[in-house]
Scaffold this active site. Structure first.
Site, PDB file in Angstrom:
ATOM      1  N   THR B 138       0.872  -1.176   0.000  1.00 36.95           N
ATOM      2  CA  THR B 138       0.000   0.000   0.000  1.00 36.95           C
ATOM      3  C   THR B 138       0.908   1.224   0.000  1.00 36.95           C
ATOM      4  O   THR B 138       2.123   1.109   0.135  1.00 36.95           O
ATOM      5  CB  THR B 138      -0.889   0.049   1.266  1.00 36.95           C
ATOM      6  OG1 THR B 138      -0.066   0.381   2.391  1.00 36.95           O
ATOM      7  CG2 THR B 138      -1.593  -1.269   1.536  1.00 36.95           C
ATOM      8  N   ASP B 139       0.316   2.401  -0.098  1.00 38.71           N
ATOM      9  CA  ASP B 139       1.139   3.622  -0.070  1.00 38.71           C
ATOM     10  C   ASP B 139       1.867   3.760   1.265  1.00 38.71           C
ATOM     11  O   ASP B 139       3.012   4.189   1.312  1.00 38.71           O
ATOM     12  CB  ASP B 139       0.253   4.850  -0.314  1.00 38.71           C
ATOM     13  CG  ASP B 139      -0.240   4.882  -1.761  1.00 38.71           C
ATOM     14  OD1 ASP B 139       0.422   4.233  -2.612  1.00 38.71           O
ATOM     15  OD2 ASP B 139      -1.280   5.511  -2.024  1.00 38.71           O
ATOM     16  N   CYS B 140       1.172   3.383   2.357  1.00 38.93           N
ATOM     17  CA  CYS B 140       1.816   3.534   3.667  1.00 38.93           C
ATOM     18  C   CYS B 140       2.622   2.304   4.088  1.00 38.93           C
ATOM     19  O   CYS B 140       3.448   2.373   4.988  1.00 38.93           O
ATOM     20  CB  CYS B 140       0.774   3.906   4.712  1.00 38.93           C
ATOM     21  SG  CYS B 140      -0.742   2.952   4.606  1.00 38.93           S
ATOM     22  N   TYR B 141       2.360   1.160   3.450  1.00 35.38           N
ATOM     23  CA  TYR B 141       3.127  -0.079   3.720  1.00 35.38           C
ATOM     24  C   TYR B 141       3.585  -0.667   2.385  1.00 35.38           C
ATOM     25  O   TYR B 141       2.992  -1.618   1.874  1.00 35.38           O
ATOM     26  CB  TYR B 141       2.260  -1.097   4.471  1.00 35.38           C
ATOM     27  CG  TYR B 141       1.915  -0.684   5.891  1.00 35.38           C
ATOM     28  CD1 TYR B 141       2.751  -1.047   6.943  1.00 35.38           C
ATOM     29  CD2 TYR B 141       0.770   0.056   6.160  1.00 35.38           C
ATOM     30  CE1 TYR B 141       2.457  -0.663   8.237  1.00 35.38           C
ATOM     31  CE2 TYR B 141       0.463   0.447   7.453  1.00 35.38           C
ATOM     32  CZ  TYR B 141       1.316   0.084   8.489  1.00 35.38           C
ATOM     33  OH  TYR B 141       1.020   0.458   9.763  1.00 35.38           O
ATOM     34  N   PRO B 142       4.609  -0.067   1.783  1.00 41.37           N
ATOM     35  CA  PRO B 142       4.933  -0.424   0.393  1.00 41.37           C
ATOM     36  C   PRO B 142       5.562  -1.818   0.214  1.00 41.37           C
ATOM     37  O   PRO B 142       5.472  -2.394  -0.858  1.00 41.37           O
ATOM     38  CB  PRO B 142       5.929   0.665  -0.027  1.00 41.37           C
ATOM     39  CG  PRO B 142       6.493   1.199   1.246  1.00 41.37           C
ATOM     40  CD  PRO B 142       5.434   1.037   2.294  1.00 41.37           C
TER      41      PRO B 142
END
Ligand code: SF4
Ligand code: SF4
Lengths: 136, 404
Positions: B138-142
């Site tokens: 994800t954007d916060c957990y790439p």
């Protein structure tokens, strides 16, 4: 036809030679390697089941001996790893010879009598922590 | 004369508490009588050590750089699937899950050599365990992949949380069929060839406080060699099981959900086990102290094996098919003698739960209390008991029709 199980011990200078292979080629025996541990430059051990004509088996055994291989009848040894054993007693009613037994019905402490054990291995898998070991 | 837990704790702190195990109390009561024994004894300790399938652990493995969200992805520990349906780096591992490539029962009976319970044991033993994570990013957990060794000492939290442990009594299992069967109560030989039981009997925690008068939610317990707490009633908690006049439940009854710090536990008491043909389970050691608040509570703790009755159940038909028929009843003294009689046949018995280990646990807890290292707690809330307790029901199956 007959079959026999044996433990072979190879001296270290014989490791790498096709001694066992000759059993098929020269004596018309079939074999089943049940266990083998061979480390280069050390003694090697092999548990072998030989199948074939009785006379040929005897000749095959002589061939192995002539090559310097030590031959012992197969003797499996059953051991209880007491560090792993939880003293549950699950094996007691499985063992056909009472080799595994409860030595004190007050404390329910387990014991193992190797003299009575016939190495049938029936107890190995029913032991939940797998504390019973087969040693060759 | 009634005592309070606070008074008993004062005695524990000053090293004056009289603490005995649930086996010793039997003789004390026989010699001195209930009244005198209740005056003299402050605490009775209980114990049990057996396979408890509804066990598991959750932990937080710490954030990586860049961050990864295991939550919603997939995770393995030593090739055993773990539950990744929580937040980013929290995982839950259940005891009974087998390794990813385990053939299960495809070649019957399967070995189930390694699974969740063994991973938990390895963690407790301080061994390095391989963690593999596949995330979607994800954007916060790439980050999308992680393959790393982890060790319990580096985890932020590692908590044992078991939803059903310490069954109050259990069945004695036999096999009426003519082939060997493989069950969670062990290997059962054909034609009633053996009988397997699974209870610590007179040492078993809930059999010593059959109406849960002293123990309940919040009670501090000995768990896996460390400290734990009763979190809730266990799943399938069934206080309605038929009882003898002494309060003993004749069938599986009450259960406990327990929680405790895995980091403080010992691999001796948190042990992965394999039931051939059945699956993986976790042997969990539990010890519960019972404060002797009055004569009634003392009387319950003085219960002995010959006064505890269990049902003999056929695991080839009655159990798997959910039939309530039993083949008879038997007391634990007879069961532990090594031979019982079923349908006129003499049958050798085996335990699945370890009495010897249960006694060791009760004694360990006893010593901790005597040394002032373990104080008793008031329960915060009662476990369900009596008419208002929920009933334990089977599934009311409502088959889904094709195309719906
Ligand atoms: S190998 Fe057979 S005889 Fe030996 S202890 Fe096990 S069950 Fe008993
Ligand atoms: S079944 Fe295994 S753990 Fe249980 S008493 Fe026998 S050897 Fe020990």
């Amino acid at each position: 036809m007959s079959a026999s199980k044996m433990v072979l011990t190879f001296p270290k200078d014989k490791i790498g030679k096709p001694i066992v292979y000759k059993l098929i080629k020269d004596f018309n025996l079939s074999f089943n390697i049940m266990k083998a541990s061979i480390t280069p430059d050390q003694e090697g051990h092999m548990v072998l089941e030989l199948d074939g004509d009785k006379a040929e088996i005897d000749k095959g055994i002589k061939h192995l001996k002539d090559e310097g291989v030590k031959i012992d009848p197969l003797s499996k040894e059953i051991k209880v790893n007491w560090d792993k054993c939880t003293q549950c007693t699950a094996c007691v009613s499985i063992c056909p010879t009472d080799a595994l037994y409860v030595k004190d019905r007050q404390t329910m402490e387990m014991a193992f009598d190797p003299e009575k054990c016939i190495a049938c291995e029936l107890c190995i898998r029913p032991c939940p922590p797998r504390a019973i070991e087969v040693h060759f | 004369m009634a005592k309070t837990i606070a008074e008993i704790n004062e005695k524990i702190k000053s090293g004056k508490a009289v603490v005995v195990n649930a086996e010793e109390i039997i003789e004390i009561v026989a010699k001195k009588g209930v009244e005198q024994a209740a005056k003299e004894v402050d605490v009775v300790t209980t114990g049990t050590f057996g396979p408890m399938c509804s066990s598991g652990a959750y932990f937080n493995f710490g954030h990586t750089k860049p961050k990864i969200k295991a939550g919603g992805g997939k995770a393995l520990l030593n090739n055993v699937p773990v539950y990744a349906g929580w937040a980013a780096v929290d995982l839950y591992i259940g005891a009974t899950i087998a390794a990813q490539d385990d053939p299960l029962n495809k070649i019957h009976p399967g070995e189930f050599a390694y699974g969740g319970a063994h991973v938990i044991e390895d963690l407790v033993a301080g061994k390095d365990v391989r963690l593999q994570v596949e995330a979607y990013g994800t954007d916060c957990y790439p980050r999308k992949h992680l393959d790393s060794w982890i060790n319990i000492k580096d985890l932020n939290e590692a908590v044992l949380f078991n939803s059903r442990n310490a069954y109050q009594n259990y069945n004695v299992a036999v096999n009426l069929s003519d082939k060997t069967i493989y069950t969670y109560l062990g290997t059962l030989k054909p034609k009633i060839g053996n009988a397997n039981y699974c209870s610590a009997g007179q040492l078993s925690p809930l059999l010593n406080d059959p109406y849960y008068k002293t123990l309940g939610i919040g009670t501090r317990i000995w768990l896996g060699g460390g400290i734990g707490y009763i979190a809730w009633q266990g799943t399938q908690h069934n206080p309605h099981a038929p009882r003898l006049a002494n309060g003993v439940t004749k069938r599986p009854a009450g259960t406990l959900a327990v929680i405790g710090d895995l980091k403080e536990m010992s691999p001796k008491w948190i042990k992965g086990v394999s039931f051939v043909g059945y699956g993986v389970s976790l042997n969990v050691g539990i010890g519960i102290p019972i404060p002797i608040l009055n004569e009634e509570i003392l009387k319950y703790t003085a219960i002995k094996d010959e006064e505890i009755i269990a049902a003999i159940v056929d695991y080839s038909d009655a159990y798997p098919n959910g039939k309530s028929d039993i083949l008879g009843e038997v007391d634990y003294k007879t069961v532990k003698s090594g031979e019982i009689e079923v349908k006129g046949k003499k049958v050798p018995t085996s335990g699945i739960s370890s009495y010897k280990a249960a006694l060791e646990i009760a004694n360990d807890l006893k010593e901790s209390i005597k040394k002032g290292k373990f104080l008793l707690t008031e329960k915060v809330a009662d476990l369900p008991v009596g008419d208002t307790a929920p009933k334990f029901k089977p599934l009311k199956e409502r088959p889904v029709k094709e195309g719906m």
